[in-house]
Structure formats: C-alpha cells, structure tokens
Design an enzyme around this catalytic site. Structure first.
Site, PDB file in Angstrom:
ATOM      1  N   ASP A 215     -24.610  20.727  -0.100  1.00 17.04           N
ATOM      2  CA  ASP A 215     -23.959  21.962   0.337  1.00 17.04           C
ATOM      3  C   ASP A 215     -23.500  22.662  -0.945  1.00 17.04           C
ATOM      4  OD1 ASP A 215     -22.719  23.935   1.915  1.00 17.04           O
ATOM      5  OD2 ASP A 215     -20.811  22.856   1.856  1.00 17.04           O
TER       6      ASP A 215
ATOM      7  N   ASP B 287     -16.593  19.975   2.660  1.00 14.20           N
ATOM      8  CA  ASP B 287     -17.837  20.202   1.917  1.00 14.20           C
ATOM      9  C   ASP B 287     -18.745  18.968   1.956  1.00 14.20           C
ATOM     10  OD1 ASP B 287     -17.464  22.968   0.770  1.00 14.20           O
ATOM     11  OD2 ASP B 287     -15.661  21.994   0.004  1.00 14.20           O
TER      12      ASP B 287
ATOM     13  N   GLU C 142     -28.747  23.561   1.859  1.00 15.57           N
ATOM     14  CA  GLU C 142     -28.482  24.726   2.696  1.00 15.57           C
ATOM     15  C   GLU C 142     -29.008  25.985   2.024  1.00 15.57           C
ATOM     16  OE1 GLU C 142     -24.864  25.266   5.390  1.00 15.57           O
ATOM     17  OE2 GLU C 142     -24.391  26.508   3.647  1.00 15.57           O
TER      18      GLU C 142
END
Length: 172
Positions: A8, A139, A67
């Site tokens: 991420d 996160d 992502e």
C-alpha cells in the site's frame, strides 16, 4: 504454496503485508509500515525503495500486488503517491518479481465483499481472514488486503485455467 507481498504505497507511510497462500488458504507471515522522514521527496522515495528491498530480501516473496493510484482531489498528493508507487515497483522488479496492480475498489470487493467498504471494515476482515489476535495498523491492513486480493485473483485464474468446457455460459 506462494509467498505474496502486498504493498500500500505512500510518500509518508508505505504499508506492506506478506501472506503465504497454500491452495485456497491464506496464512499471515508479516506486516508493517515503512515510515519515511524529512521533507525532501527524492530522499523519501529512496527510503521507500530501500524499505521494500529490505522486505523482499527478508521474506523472499514470489509475487507482488500493489494498489493503483486513485485520483484524489489534490493532484499534488496523487503525483507523490504515484512516485512512491513507482519506487516500490522498481524495487520489486529489480528482484525479478512480477507485479500486479489492483484498484482500491477491487481490493475492498475481494476482502470485504463491497467496493465502497470503510477502512475499519477492511481491518476487521483482514483480522478475521488471517486469524490475527488484533487489528493490524491501517496501512499494514491495507497492504495485507492487497496481498489477499492478489491471492484470490491468482486462485481464480488457476481455476479458470483448469476449466475444460462451458455449459450454459458457466465454466466447468
């Protein structure tokens, strides 16, 4: 069995999550955050690159999910996010790893069942799926969700590749 690294990306905090996929079962291996310091963007990007390199060298994943950049209201933030993503991708590719990209909506759909899920729902489902004793940091939970999405996608592709025929529009 496949070790999967989920990333991420962020210019201030980059989450990572490592899972082991054994058949249809995903097992928790590790997760955490790479926290960058300073105001100099090139230096923070270097810190992301070095941090992802260290994670890869420590856990030796076979594949990576990351992502995709989403368009936010602040173009400057989106550009910085894209650059942090690039640093993480280069780190993975420099180790010869295949990198697959997923939208936030795809990740949430895969893990929670709805693409508009809240962060707390993602954390809860990651904790539940991976049988963690506590909710992971936001996160790190997002990175684990990306790894789970990648695992689900890989599993679906394997099943589709094994399909031998179609019947009434369904793969059999």
């Amino acid at each position: 069995m496949a070790l999967i690294l989920g990333i991420d990306p962020g210019s201030r905090i980059t989450g990572y999550g490592v899972i082991n996929q054994v058949g249809a079962v995903s097992e928790y291996v590790a997760s955490g955050c790479i926290r960058t310091s300073g105001d100099d963007l090139p230096e923070r990007l270097h810190q992301v690159f070095v941090g992802i390199n260290e994670v890869i060298e420590l856990y030796s994943p076979q594949t990576v999910g990351i992502e995709q950049v989403f368009m936010s209201r602040n173009a400057d933030s989106a550009l910085k996010l894209g650059q942090a993503r690039g640093a993480a991708i280069v780190a993975a590719v420099s180790h010869g790893l295949e990198v697959s990209e997923y939208s936030a909506r795809q990740v949430k759909q895969s893990v929670v069942g709805k693409g508009g899920a809240e962060k707390s729902q993602v954390q809860h489902m990651v904790q539940s799926i991976l049988k963690l004793s506590a909710k992971p940091q936001a996160d790190a939970a997002d990175a684990l969700a990306i790894a789970l999405c990648h695992a689900h996608t890989r599993q679906s592709l394997v099943r589709m590749a094994g399909a031998t025929r179609m019947r009434r529009g369904r793969v059999r």
